[in-house]
Scaffold this motif. Structure first.
Motif, short mmCIF file in Angstrom:
data_model
loop_
_atom_site.label_atom_id
_atom_site.label_comp_id
_atom_site.label_asym_id
_atom_site.label_seq_id
_atom_site.Cartn_x
_atom_site.Cartn_y
_atom_site.Cartn_z
N LYS A 54 0.80 -1.23 0.00
CA LYS A 54 0.00 0.00 0.00
C LYS A 54 0.83 1.28 0.00
O LYS A 54 0.47 2.27 0.62
N SER A 55 1.97 1.26 -0.71
CA SER A 55 2.83 2.45 -0.75
C SER A 55 2.27 3.54 -1.66
O SER A 55 2.69 4.69 -1.56
N GLY A 56 1.38 3.15 -2.56
CA GLY A 56 0.87 4.10 -3.54
C GLY A 56 1.72 4.15 -4.79
O GLY A 56 1.42 4.89 -5.72
N HIS A 57 2.78 3.36 -4.81
CA HIS A 57 3.66 3.29 -5.98
C HIS A 57 3.70 1.85 -6.46
O HIS A 57 4.17 0.97 -5.74
N ARG A 58 3.20 1.62 -7.64
CA ARG A 58 3.10 0.27 -8.18
C ARG A 58 4.44 -0.46 -8.15
O ARG A 58 4.53 -1.62 -7.80
N ASN A 59 5.53 0.21 -8.49
CA ASN A 59 6.83 -0.43 -8.54
C ASN A 59 7.46 -0.64 -7.17
O ASN A 59 8.43 -1.37 -7.04
N ALA A 60 6.94 0.03 -6.15
CA ALA A 60 7.52 -0.09 -4.81
C ALA A 60 6.90 -1.23 -4.01
O ALA A 60 7.54 -1.77 -3.11
N ASP A 61 5.65 -1.58 -4.31
CA ASP A 61 5.00 -2.67 -3.57
C ASP A 61 5.53 -4.01 -4.02
O ASP A 61 5.82 -4.23 -5.19
N GLY A 62 5.68 -4.91 -3.06
CA GLY A 62 6.14 -6.25 -3.37
C GLY A 62 7.14 -6.72 -2.35
O GLY A 62 7.36 -6.09 -1.31
N THR A 63 7.76 -7.84 -2.65
CA THR A 63 8.77 -8.43 -1.77
C THR A 63 10.09 -8.42 -2.50
O THR A 63 10.18 -8.87 -3.65
N PHE A 64 11.10 -7.88 -1.82
CA PHE A 64 12.42 -7.71 -2.41
C PHE A 64 13.48 -8.31 -1.51
O PHE A 64 13.39 -8.21 -0.28
N GLU A 65 14.48 -8.91 -2.12
CA GLU A 65 15.63 -9.42 -1.37
C GLU A 65 16.72 -8.36 -1.43
O GLU A 65 16.96 -7.75 -2.47
N LEU A 66 17.38 -8.14 -0.29
CA LEU A 66 18.47 -7.18 -0.20
C LEU A 66 19.67 -7.88 0.41
O LEU A 66 19.59 -8.41 1.52
N GLU A 67 20.75 -7.91 -0.34
CA GLU A 67 22.00 -8.52 0.13
C GLU A 67 23.06 -7.44 0.21
O GLU A 67 23.36 -6.77 -0.78
N CYS A 68 23.60 -7.25 1.41
CA CYS A 68 24.64 -6.25 1.62
C CYS A 68 25.92 -6.95 2.05
O CYS A 68 25.91 -7.80 2.92
N GLY A 69 26.98 -6.61 1.44
CA GLY A 69 28.28 -7.19 1.71
C GLY A 69 29.27 -6.53 0.77
O GLY A 69 29.17 -5.33 0.48
N ASP A 70 30.20 -7.30 0.27
CA ASP A 70 31.17 -6.74 -0.68
C ASP A 70 30.50 -6.19 -1.93
O ASP A 70 30.91 -5.16 -2.46
N ARG A 71 29.47 -6.88 -2.39
CA ARG A 71 28.73 -6.44 -3.57
C ARG A 71 27.24 -6.42 -3.24
O ARG A 71 26.59 -7.46 -3.19
N PRO A 72 26.67 -5.23 -3.02
CA PRO A 72 25.23 -5.17 -2.76
C PRO A 72 24.45 -5.76 -3.92
O PRO A 72 24.83 -5.60 -5.08
N GLY A 73 23.37 -6.45 -3.61
CA GLY A 73 22.59 -7.04 -4.68
C GLY A 73 21.24 -7.52 -4.19
O GLY A 73 20.72 -7.07 -3.17
N GLY A 74 20.69 -8.43 -4.92
CA GLY A 74 19.35 -8.93 -4.66
C GLY A 74 18.37 -8.28 -5.61
O GLY A 74 18.75 -7.65 -6.59
N THR A 75 17.09 -8.43 -5.32
CA THR A 75 16.06 -7.87 -6.19
C THR A 75 15.59 -6.49 -5.74
O THR A 75 14.71 -5.91 -6.36
N HIS A 76 16.15 -5.96 -4.67
CA HIS A 76 15.77 -4.63 -4.18
C HIS A 76 16.14 -3.60 -5.24
O HIS A 76 17.24 -3.62 -5.77
N PRO A 77 15.21 -2.68 -5.56
CA PRO A 77 15.46 -1.74 -6.66
C PRO A 77 16.57 -0.71 -6.39
O PRO A 77 17.07 -0.09 -7.32
N ALA A 78 16.95 -0.51 -5.15
CA ALA A 78 18.01 0.45 -4.82
C ALA A 78 19.01 -0.21 -3.87
O ALA A 78 19.36 0.34 -2.83
N ALA A 79 19.47 -1.41 -4.23
CA ALA A 79 20.30 -2.22 -3.33
C ALA A 79 21.54 -1.49 -2.84
O ALA A 79 21.82 -1.48 -1.63
N ALA A 80 22.29 -0.87 -3.72
CA ALA A 80 23.54 -0.22 -3.31
C ALA A 80 23.27 0.93 -2.34
O ALA A 80 23.93 1.04 -1.29
N ARG A 81 22.29 1.76 -2.64
CA ARG A 81 21.96 2.88 -1.74
C ARG A 81 21.37 2.39 -0.43
O ARG A 81 21.65 2.93 0.64
N ALA A 82 20.55 1.33 -0.48
CA ALA A 82 19.96 0.77 0.73
C ALA A 82 21.05 0.20 1.65
O ALA A 82 21.03 0.43 2.86
N CYS A 83 22.00 -0.52 1.07
CA CYS A 83 23.10 -1.08 1.87
C CYS A 83 23.97 0.03 2.45
O CYS A 83 24.41 -0.07 3.60
#
Length: 153
Positions: A54-83
Motif C-alpha cells: 500500500k505504498s501508492g507506488h506500483r513499482n515499490a509494492d512487493g517483496t524484495f531481497e536485499l543482500e549487503c556485503g562486498d557487492r550489494p545485490g538482490g532484487t531490491h530496486p536500490a540495493a547499493a543505496r539501501a546497503c
C-alpha cells in the motif's frame, strides 16, 4: 532517545541528589547499547527480505531481497543505496530496526496506509521489524530507513 531519557531522569533527581552532594557525583552517563550485547557477526553478508504494501507506488509494492556485503545485490530496486544507508546506521551504532519506544510521545498525523516488514539477518542479528506511517514517530522511523523502504509522501 535513550540518552535523552537518562538526562531527563538525572535532571528530575537533581533536587533529591542535592542533599547527597549533587548530580556531579553521579559520574558520567553510561554507554547505552542500541543493539544486543552480543558482538555482531560481520563476516557473512547481510540478507534481508523487504515486503512493502500500500505504498501508492506500483513499482515499490512487493517483496524484495536485499543482500549487503562486498557487492550489494538482490532484487531490491536500490540495493547499493539501501546497503549504504544500513552501513551508515551500523557505523553510528544505531539499530534502524528498533521499534518506537513505548513512552515516546508522537504527533497525531497519518502518513498513509503504507506498511512494511523486514526480516532476515543484519550484522549477525535476526531482524523481524514492522513499519507503518500511522503517526509522526512511525513516519520518522520509515523515512530514517529510506531507501531501504521506498520514499512515500
Amino acid at each position: 532517545m535513550l540518552r535523552s531519557l537518562v538526562l531527563a531522569t538525572l535532571a528530575a533527581t537533581t533536587t533529591t541528589a542535592a542533599g547527597l552532594g549533587g548530580v556531579g557525583e553521579l559520574g558520567p552517563l553510561p554507554s547505552l547499547p542500541l543493539l544486543s550485547s552480543s558482538s555482531p557477526d560481520t563476516s557473512s553478508p547481510d540478507t534481508l527480505t523487504v515486503t512493502i504494501t500500500k505504498s501508492g507506488h506500483r513499482n515499490a509494492d512487493g517483496t524484495f531481497e536485499l543482500e549487503c556485503g562486498d557487492r550489494p545485490g538482490g532484487t531490491h530496486p536500490a540495493a547499493a543505496r539501501a546497503c549504504a544507508r544500513l552501513d551508515g546506521h551500523a557505523k553510528a551504532g544505531k539499530n534502524p530496526f528498533a521499534p518506537v519506544a513505548e513512552d515516546r510521545i508522537c504527533s497525531l498525523q497519518h502518513g498513509g496506509p503504507a506498511t512494511a516488514r523486514i526480516t532476515g539477518q543484519w550484522r549477525g542479528r535476526t531482524v523481524d521489524a514492522r513499519f507503518s506511517r500511522a503517526d509522526g514517530c512511525e513516519i520518522e522511523r520509515w523515512e530514517n530507513l529510506e531507501p531501504v523502504l521506498p520514499h512515500v509522501r
